[in-house]
Design a protein around this motif. Structure first.
Motif, short mmCIF file in Angstrom:
data_model
loop_
_atom_site.label_atom_id
_atom_site.label_comp_id
_atom_site.label_asym_id
_atom_site.label_seq_id
_atom_site.Cartn_x
_atom_site.Cartn_y
_atom_site.Cartn_z
N VAL A 78 0.58 -1.27 -0.72
CA VAL A 78 -0.05 -0.33 -0.17
C VAL A 78 1.02 1.25 -0.02
N LEU A 79 0.35 2.23 -0.65
CA LEU A 79 0.40 3.54 0.05
C LEU A 79 0.33 4.34 1.18
N ALA A 80 1.26 4.44 2.19
CA ALA A 80 0.66 4.79 3.47
C ALA A 80 0.48 6.42 3.22
N VAL A 81 0.26 7.48 3.92
CA VAL A 81 0.07 8.64 3.80
C VAL A 81 -0.08 9.11 4.93
N GLY A 82 0.40 10.58 5.16
CA GLY A 82 0.67 10.85 6.44
C GLY A 82 0.29 12.10 6.76
N SER A 83 0.11 12.71 7.12
CA SER A 83 -0.34 14.20 7.03
C SER A 83 0.20 15.43 7.56
N THR A 84 0.00 16.15 6.83
CA THR A 84 0.65 17.75 7.20
C THR A 84 -0.22 19.19 7.03
N THR A 85 0.28 20.04 7.00
CA THR A 85 -0.88 21.20 7.51
C THR A 85 -1.21 21.73 6.21
N ALA A 86 -1.77 22.96 5.24
CA ALA A 86 -2.43 23.14 4.17
C ALA A 86 -2.10 24.85 4.22
N LEU A 87 -2.11 24.89 5.51
CA LEU A 87 -1.84 26.74 5.42
C LEU A 87 -1.08 26.45 7.25
N ALA A 88 -0.40 28.03 6.82
CA ALA A 88 0.21 28.38 7.98
C ALA A 88 -0.73 28.70 9.29
N GLY A 89 -0.30 28.59 10.83
CA GLY A 89 -1.62 28.53 11.55
C GLY A 89 -1.16 29.83 12.24
N SER A 90 -2.12 29.99 13.07
CA SER A 90 -1.82 31.49 14.15
C SER A 90 -1.24 30.78 15.58
N ASN A 91 -0.66 31.99 16.02
CA ASN A 91 -0.05 31.67 17.10
C ASN A 91 -0.14 32.97 18.03
N ILE B 112 3.17 27.60 13.47
CA ILE B 112 3.47 26.23 12.20
C ILE B 112 3.11 26.77 11.35
N PRO B 113 4.22 26.63 10.70
CA PRO B 113 3.96 26.95 8.69
C PRO B 113 3.76 25.79 8.25
N ALA B 114 2.46 26.33 6.97
CA ALA B 114 2.95 25.35 5.55
C ALA B 114 3.23 24.10 5.26
N ASP B 115 3.21 23.28 5.58
CA ASP B 115 3.11 21.79 4.99
C ASP B 115 4.42 21.39 5.72
N THR B 116 3.91 21.21 6.62
CA THR B 116 4.47 20.52 8.05
C THR B 116 3.85 19.66 8.51
N ALA B 117 4.56 18.86 9.25
CA ALA B 117 3.90 17.70 9.49
C ALA B 117 3.36 17.44 10.90
#
Length: 166
Positions: free
Chosen positions: A68-81, A90-95
Motif C-alpha cells: 500500500v501507499l501509506a499517507v501521513g498528514s501535513t498542514t495546508a496553511l500556516a497557523g496562528s500563534n 506552525i508553517p504550511a506543509d509541516t507534518a
C-alpha cells in the motif's frame, strides 16, 4: 467484501482506504490477502497512515502492508500563534502534530510513502496548546463539516494517482 468487489471490477485502478487501527503485518490474513490481490492486479491501494504520533506505520493496519501507499498528514496553511514561548506559528506543509510517522524503508517497503494535507492548519493557543483546523468536507445527511487526520490526507493522494493513471 469491498476490496473483493473492486477486484472484480477491472475498470477501477485506485482504491482509497481512509481507515486503520493498531495491528501488525500478519494479524488479519483475510484483509492482507485482499490487498495482495489488488496489488497483484496493478490496482493502487492508498491508505491512511494513522493518527497516533506515538506509533510507527509498522504498528498500524493496513498501513504496515508493503503493498500500500501509506499517507501521513501535513498542514495546508500556516497557523496562528498566540503562545508567547513560541517564536512563530506552525508553517504550511509541516507534518501534523497527530500523524503516525515512520520513514519509508526501501528494504521492507514499510513506512510513510508520502504526505498530503490532512488539516487546513494548526493553531497555537495562549496556553501553548495546538489545535487542528480541519479540512472542509461533506457530511452524511448533507452539509459540510471540518475534519482532520490521515483519513483526510489519503484521498488527496488517491486522486492524484487516479489522475496520473488516467
Amino acid at each position: 467484501a469491498g476490496l473483493e468487489w473492486v477486484f472484480n471490477h477491472s475498470a477501477i485502478r485506485v482504491v482509497n482506504m481512509s481507515l486503520g487501527r493498531d495491528g501488525s503485518l500478519d494479524d488479519n490474513p483475510l484483509l492482507r490477502q485482499a490487498v495482495l490481490a489488488l496489488y497483484s492486479s496493478n490496482i493502487v491501494v492508498v491508505v491512511a497512515a494513522g493518527n497516533d504520533q506515538t506509533k510507527q506505520v509498522s504498528q498500524m493496519v493496513p498501513a504496515t502492508y508493503p503493498e500500500v501507499l501509506a499517507v501521513g498528514s501535513t498542514t495546508a496553511l500556516a497557523g496562528s500563534n498566540k503562545c508567547r514561548f513560541l517564536g512563530q506559528g506552525i508553517p504550511a506543509d509541516t507534518a501534523s502534530f497527530f500523524t503516525t510517522d515512520g520513514a519509508f524503508n526501501d528494504a521492507t517497503r514499510i513506512g510513510v510513502t508520502t504526505s498530503a494535507p490532512g488539516e487546513d492548519q494548526e493553531d497555537v493557543s495562549n496556553g501553548c496548546f495546538i489545535s487542528s483546523v480541519g479540512i472542509l468536507s461533506t457530511k452524511l445527511g448533507g452539509g459540510t463539516t471540518r475534519m482532520s487526520g490521515t483519513s483526510m490526507a489519503s484521498p488527496h493522494v488517491a486522486g492524484i494517482d487516479a489522475r496520473i493513471m488516467q
